[in-house]
Design an enzyme around this catalytic site. Structure first.
Site, PDB file in Angstrom:
ATOM      1  N   ASP A  25      16.043  36.196  24.193  1.00 42.48           N
ATOM      2  CA  ASP A  25      16.297  37.614  23.887  1.00 42.48           C
ATOM      3  C   ASP A  25      17.710  37.843  23.378  1.00 42.48           C
ATOM      4  O   ASP A  25      18.453  38.680  23.916  1.00 42.48           O
ATOM      5  CB  ASP A  25      16.043  38.477  25.121  1.00 42.48           C
ATOM      6  N   GLU A  40       8.617  46.085  20.366  1.00 39.06           N
ATOM      7  CA  GLU A  40       9.697  46.039  21.357  1.00 39.06           C
ATOM      8  C   GLU A  40      10.980  45.494  20.719  1.00 39.06           C
ATOM      9  O   GLU A  40      11.029  45.187  19.534  1.00 39.06           O
ATOM     10  CB  GLU A  40       9.290  45.158  22.544  1.00 39.06           C
TER      11      GLU A  40
END
Length: 557
Positions: free
Chosen positions: A39, A213
């Protein structure tokens, strides 16, 4: 003859003066951060680049990495560095902190993130990128995950954009999510006004897209570019882009979406890079644009043990639309650039193949991690090594055992330590662990049985708080070297009493047991020094002289 020499000299002078000639060509080697650095989010401040990464239930949380050339990275801090900020006690390893984002504005660094089970979305700040960062300020109105702040310099306004629930919390299909946004008061760290939905479902809701997302906004010319991950963080992962002339939309999808994916490539291609997405765009030191993103290197199908790593690829702007790898081409392991290399003093290597030895005379390296929190009373460092107190907690439970870990950064890697430990009871054990989560690990331990010292190798039981004994070997009471060798889907365990001649405890054990696919969740493996008294009180200690690591993946040569 003289004329020819003068001409050659003149051309040589021109080349020497050329910026391209003066710049040392840097080859970016993927992944640029090997191992469990998922991430990724990145910000450029002047000539400096800073990235931040998810750590889930490890502590300290959210490492801050620094680079000046996008190749050489050095960890300079951790965002969550104090138990008073946050801990993850009682949480499984794949819970905790999800998907941070880092931004900078007017001398302040902002990191937003999601504590998935407790605090929800929050923001922390610092004036130094290395920290210390403030205590978390909760953002209760921001309901969802993956918050990211965008600062609009033209208006001196800020916005927080994030993944949220389906409209009215009534999903039309599994994975139906939205992207929503609030205006954000960056001085008082709170939302302003009402939220607005920017994306429903994804690029084309008629196709039932899942998991829109990781949203970010950047401004290019007069366009606000909203770009997000879509398809979930596994093999169908991708990156999509939309844009609008107004920060609030409406946002129009790019006809060429996705701008990044690898999902349509042949599954049997050699040395695949898969699951690419969760990207962020950045201008490089050479004036060209690049995208950093997460991806994985499986050794078979969707099996991988090293977690989701940080990759990079060139980004091209076409009519103010971003394009990375549309899906027709495989992400490359190497990209040649004209970026000037800037090495950092004291930095551990992070990409390619490498080896080093960690010692503990100057404390713990910033990259080393504990489970869920840090108990500073449970260890000490010195020229003799890392000394761990034996605690009752075990790695099968959801507490904070005596456990200090570094990431496994290669498919083919070796971890080794020298242990000085004299067990007093059969429940006292210390040694080296290769660890995916609380029910997926191997533990190579020194212990005692019927008054005799021995080495024991344990394998965790899938999805149970239990272990099975694989093998034992008798050893003396002196120092003991322990070695774990990972070979993609196989793992070997060895010991040495003289530091030179090794005996095999077990070889070619199941490495898939340690994979993300088998365990579920989002993390990668670590090698850890560990000591436990298995539920009993103990005043005993174990000392680890060093931790050696080497990685040698054929594709990274």
């Amino acid at each position: 003859m003289l004329k020819t020499a003068l001409t050659a000299f003149y051309l040589a002078c021109l080349m020497a003066l050329s910026p391209l000639a003066q710049a040392q060509k840097v080859t970016l080697t993927n992944p640029i951060l090997t191992g469990f650095y998922p991430d990724p989010s990145i910000v450029k401040v002047g000539a400096d680049y800073y990235s931040v990464h998810s750590t889930f239930s490890y502590f300290p949380g959210l490492p801050i990495m620094h680079s000046r050339d996008l190749k050489n990275w050095k960890q300079i801090g951790n965002v969550i560095s104090r138990p008073s900020q946050m801990d993850f006690m009682g949480e499984r390893m794949s819970r905790g902190l999800f998907a941070p984002a880092i931004t900078y504005y007017k001398g302040v660094y902002y990191v937003t993130c999601t504590d998935i089970d407790h605090d929800g979305n929050f923001v922390v700040t610092a004036t130094n990128p290395a920290g210390p960062y403030s205590n978390p300020v909760k953002l209760p109105q921001v309901r969802g995950i993956d918050p990211s702040i965008y600062f609009d310099e033209a208006t001196d306004k800020a916005y927080v954009v994030y993944n949220s629930d389906a409209p009215d919390n009534k999903p039309l299909y599994p994975g139906h999510r939205t992207v929503q946004m609030y205006e954000f008061d960056y001085k008082n760290l709170k939302t302003i006004g009402e939220k607005k939905q920017l994306i429903n479902g994804g690029v084309d809701i008629s196709k039932k897209p899942v998991w829109i997302e990781g949203p970010h906004i950047l401004k290019r010319n007069d366009w606000y570019i909203l770009y997000c991950a879509e398809g979930g963080t596994s093999v169908n992962h991708s990156q999509v882009a939309l844009r609008s002339k107004d920060i609030w939309g409406p946002y129009v999808p790019f006809e060429g979406n996705p701008v990044l994916t690898q999902r349509g490539l042949p599954a049997d291609r050699p040395n695949p890079i898969t699951s690419a997405g969760h990207a962020q765009f950045i201008e490089g030191p050479d004036g060209n644009w690049y995208s950093i993103f997460l991806a994985v290197r499986p050794y078979e199908g969707d099996f991988y043990n090293t977690g989701r790593e940080m990759f990079i690829a060139p980004l091209t702007w076409v009519n103010d639309w971003p394009m990375i790898e549309h899906g027709e081409k495989a992400i490359e392991y190497k990209y040649a650039t004209n970026i000037k290399e800037v090495k950092q003093k004291g930095a551990l290597p992070q990409n390619g193949n490498f080896a080093y030895t960690m010692t503990f005379d100057k404390g713990l390296d910033l990259s080393l991690m504990h489970l869920r929190t840090v108990d500073s009373s449970s260890f000490k460092t010195s020229k003799n090594g890392l000394t761990l107190k034996l605690k009752p907690e075990t790695i099968s439970e959801l507490g904070n055992p005596s456990f200090v870990a570094k990431r496994q950064q290669h498919m083919y890697s070796v971890a080794e330590t020298e242990l000085n430990f004299t067990p007093k009871t059969e429940k006292e054990k210390a040694g080296l662990v290769i660890y995916q989560d609380e029910s997926h690990f191997y533990f190579l331990a020194k212990s005692i049985k019927d008054g005799k010292t021995q080495v024991e190798l344990y394998k965790s039981v899938h999805r149970k708080k239990d272990v099975e004994l694989i093998n034992t070997l008798p050893v003396g009471n002196g120092k003991l070297s322990l070695k774990i060798t990972s070979k993609a889907d196989k793992v070997d365990f060895e010991i040495s009493e003289n530091g030179k001649t090794y005996k095999i405890v077990a070889e070619n054990l199941d490495g898939k047991h340690l994979s993300t696919k088998v365990s579920g969740g989002f993390i990668g493996n670590v090698y850890a020094m560990y000591a436990t008294s298995n539920g009993e009180k103990s005043d005993n200690t174990a000392t680890f002289k060093y931790l050696k690591y080497s990685g040698n993946d054929p594709v990274l040569k």
